[in-house]
Design a protein around this motif. Structure first.
Motif, PDB file in Angstrom:
ATOM      1  N   LEU A  15     -22.045 -49.869   6.837  1.00 46.57           N
ATOM      2  CA  LEU A  15     -23.086 -48.870   7.032  1.00 46.57           C
ATOM      3  C   LEU A  15     -24.117 -49.387   8.029  1.00 46.57           C
ATOM      4  O   LEU A  15     -24.520 -48.667   8.943  1.00 46.57           O
ATOM      5  N   ARG A  16     -24.516 -50.626   7.893  1.00 43.60           N
ATOM      6  CA  ARG A  16     -25.452 -51.241   8.844  1.00 43.60           C
ATOM      7  C   ARG A  16     -24.881 -51.175  10.250  1.00 43.60           C
ATOM      8  O   ARG A  16     -25.551 -50.817  11.209  1.00 43.60           O
ATOM      9  N   ASP A  17     -23.593 -51.506  10.400  1.00 44.40           N
ATOM     10  CA  ASP A  17     -22.952 -51.488  11.715  1.00 44.40           C
ATOM     11  C   ASP A  17     -22.892 -50.071  12.286  1.00 44.40           C
ATOM     12  O   ASP A  17     -22.998 -49.879  13.493  1.00 44.40           O
ATOM     13  N   ASP A  60     -34.901 -56.449   7.922  1.00 44.47           N
ATOM     14  CA  ASP A  60     -34.956 -57.905   8.052  1.00 44.47           C
ATOM     15  C   ASP A  60     -34.663 -58.364   9.482  1.00 44.47           C
ATOM     16  O   ASP A  60     -35.186 -59.386   9.934  1.00 44.47           O
ATOM     17  N   GLU A  61     -33.830 -57.600  10.187  1.00 46.74           N
ATOM     18  CA  GLU A  61     -33.482 -57.928  11.570  1.00 46.74           C
ATOM     19  C   GLU A  61     -34.534 -57.441  12.562  1.00 46.74           C
ATOM     20  O   GLU A  61     -34.415 -57.675  13.766  1.00 46.74           O
ATOM     21  N   GLY A  62     -35.544 -56.733  12.079  1.00 49.62           N
ATOM     22  CA  GLY A  62     -36.608 -56.242  12.947  1.00 49.62           C
ATOM     23  C   GLY A  62     -36.246 -54.991  13.725  1.00 49.62           C
ATOM     24  O   GLY A  62     -36.934 -54.630  14.676  1.00 49.62           O
ATOM     25  N   LEU A  63     -35.190 -54.318  13.318  1.00 48.93           N
ATOM     26  CA  LEU A  63     -34.741 -53.125  14.028  1.00 48.93           C
ATOM     27  C   LEU A  63     -35.373 -51.857  13.474  1.00 48.93           C
ATOM     28  O   LEU A  63     -35.503 -50.862  14.179  1.00 48.93           O
ATOM     29  N   TYR A  73     -38.070 -46.095  10.054  1.00 46.19           N
ATOM     30  CA  TYR A  73     -38.036 -45.626  11.430  1.00 46.19           C
ATOM     31  C   TYR A  73     -37.530 -46.725  12.356  1.00 46.19           C
ATOM     32  O   TYR A  73     -37.791 -47.911  12.130  1.00 46.19           O
ATOM     33  N   ILE A  74     -36.852 -46.295  13.421  1.00 48.51           N
ATOM     34  CA  ILE A  74     -36.346 -47.237  14.413  1.00 48.51           C
ATOM     35  C   ILE A  74     -37.528 -47.850  15.151  1.00 48.51           C
ATOM     36  O   ILE A  74     -38.396 -47.131  15.666  1.00 48.51           O
ATOM     37  N   ASN A  75     -37.572 -49.174  15.200  1.00 47.35           N
ATOM     38  CA  ASN A  75     -38.653 -49.880  15.879  1.00 47.35           C
ATOM     39  C   ASN A  75     -38.578 -49.733  17.386  1.00 47.35           C
ATOM     40  O   ASN A  75     -37.491 -49.610  17.955  1.00 47.35           O
TER      41      ASN A  75
END
Length: 122
Positions: A15-17, A60-63, A73-75
């Motif tokens: 799902l993340r991918d 956690d990945e900062g995305l 929301y998308i960073n």
């Protein structure tokens, strides 16, 4: 999102991918909200905790930014950050194997360009 999953890796990772691919393909842009955990879980027929785990990995990945009470929301800068990370991953993990196959088969750049996506569509 397509609700079909494979057994090669955990569903939360798949799902993340998929979210990463949607960002890279421009379907999700900077500032766009992610679909709610509940709606993704319902549409994909998976546990909401699985969706939450995938989303938390993106945080956690900062995305992705979590905005308390209103969603995720998308960073800003996420697409470029992803491109850089995915390029590095491709060049270090996938390209060596692909390059070895190309050499083994004696393929030239011309062969590869002739067999590109437009050739497959014809």
């Amino acid at each position: 999102m397509d609700p079909e999953w494979n057994d090669s890796q955990p569903i939360y990772r798949q799902l993340r991918d998929r979210v990463v691919a949607m960002i890279l393909d421009g379907h999700l842009k900077e500032g766009d909200p992610l679909p709610s955990v509940r709606s993704v879980a319902t549409d994909s027929r998976i546990n909401p905790l699985t969706v939450l785990r995938a989303y938390q990995q993106l945080v956690d990945e900062g995305l992705v930014e979590k905005r308390r009470g209103i969603g995720m929301y998308i960073n800003s800068g996420a697409p470029e950050l992803l491109r850089l990370a995915e390029r590095h991953k491709f060049l270090t993990e996938q390209w060596p194997e692909i390059h070895a196959t190309i050499r083994r088969l004696g393929l030239s750049i011309e062969d590869l360009l002739a067999a590109g996506p437009q050739a497959a569509e014809a």
